[in-house]
Enzyme design. Sequence first.
Site, PDB file in Angstrom:
ATOM      1  N   CYS A  80       0.742  -1.176  -0.127  1.00 10.33           N
ATOM      2  CA  CYS A  80       0.064  -0.076  -0.087  1.00 10.33           C
ATOM      3  C   CYS A  80       0.913   1.349  -0.092  1.00 10.33           C
ATOM      4  O   CYS A  80       1.858   1.446   0.781  1.00 10.33           O
ATOM      5  CB  CYS A  80      -1.214  -0.046   1.282  1.00 10.33           C
TER       6      CYS A  80
ATOM      7  N   CYS B 239       0.090   3.070   3.505  1.00  6.66           N
ATOM      8  CA  CYS B 239       0.599   2.658   4.804  1.00  6.66           C
ATOM      9  C   CYS B 239       1.653   1.572   4.797  1.00  6.66           C
ATOM     10  O   CYS B 239       2.245   1.020   6.172  1.00  6.66           O
ATOM     11  CB  CYS B 239      -0.602   2.067   5.589  1.00  6.66           C
TER      12      CYS B 239
ATOM     13  N   CYS C 140      -7.351  -0.679   0.841  1.00  7.07           N
ATOM     14  CA  CYS C 140      -6.376  -1.504   1.993  1.00  7.07           C
ATOM     15  C   CYS C 140      -7.265  -1.634   3.166  1.00  7.07           C
ATOM     16  O   CYS C 140      -7.963  -0.698   3.723  1.00  7.07           O
ATOM     17  CB  CYS C 140      -5.214  -0.437   2.129  1.00  7.07           C
TER      18      CYS C 140
ATOM     19  N   CYS D  73      -5.477   0.808   6.183  1.00 11.09           N
ATOM     20  CA  CYS D  73      -5.710   2.326   6.085  1.00 11.09           C
ATOM     21  C   CYS D  73      -6.882   2.947   5.194  1.00 11.09           C
ATOM     22  O   CYS D  73      -7.056   4.147   5.154  1.00 11.09           O
ATOM     23  CB  CYS D  73      -4.431   3.124   5.809  1.00 11.09           C
TER      24      CYS D  73
ATOM     25  N   CYS E  19      -8.250  -4.701 -10.412  1.00 11.38           N
ATOM     26  CA  CYS E  19      -7.785  -3.777 -11.334  1.00 11.38           C
ATOM     27  C   CYS E  19      -7.262  -2.551 -10.340  1.00 11.38           C
ATOM     28  O   CYS E  19      -8.057  -1.789  -9.875  1.00 11.38           O
ATOM     29  CB  CYS E  19      -8.737  -3.480 -12.250  1.00 11.38           C
TER      30      CYS E  19
HETATM   31 FE    FE Z   1      -2.829   1.089   3.329  1.00 14.33          FE
END
Ligand code: FE
Length: 132
Positions: free
Chosen positions: A48, A51, A97, A100, A120
């Site tokens: 991510c 985060c 995510c 976060c 995607c």
């Molecule tokens: Fe994240």
Amino acid sequence: MVEKISKPDAEWRRQLTPEQYHVVREKGTERPFTGAYWNTKTPGVYRCAACGLELFSSGTKFDSGTGWPSFFAPVDDEHVATETDRSLGMVRVEALCARCNAHLGHVFDDGPAPTGLRYCMNSASLEFKEKP
Ligand code: FE
């Protein structure tokens, strides 16, 4: 379960580039064939961008022809959350995510075996680290 992170908006703005901020916090979409990773084939891990949570591995990446990095599965189902997205007059599955709440992209059911799913993603939501 993944423990959640939340930060004030000003902190995300400081931490992220304007493009990353637009995608992950405002649910933006980068233009196809423009992101850093749509054509990346190097072995490694995609985290991510906001985060650092591990989200996808190069082992599940495939060439979808869409111009966005595409995967048939996350590294762990608990790392990528999904929600129904009814924006723009469509019903889609949004991928976020799990830690976060960064917007990552959407999940479609026209992916390859073994899952039949196509995650995607926006390159701007991801940070790639090559396998050492
Ligand atoms: Fe994240």
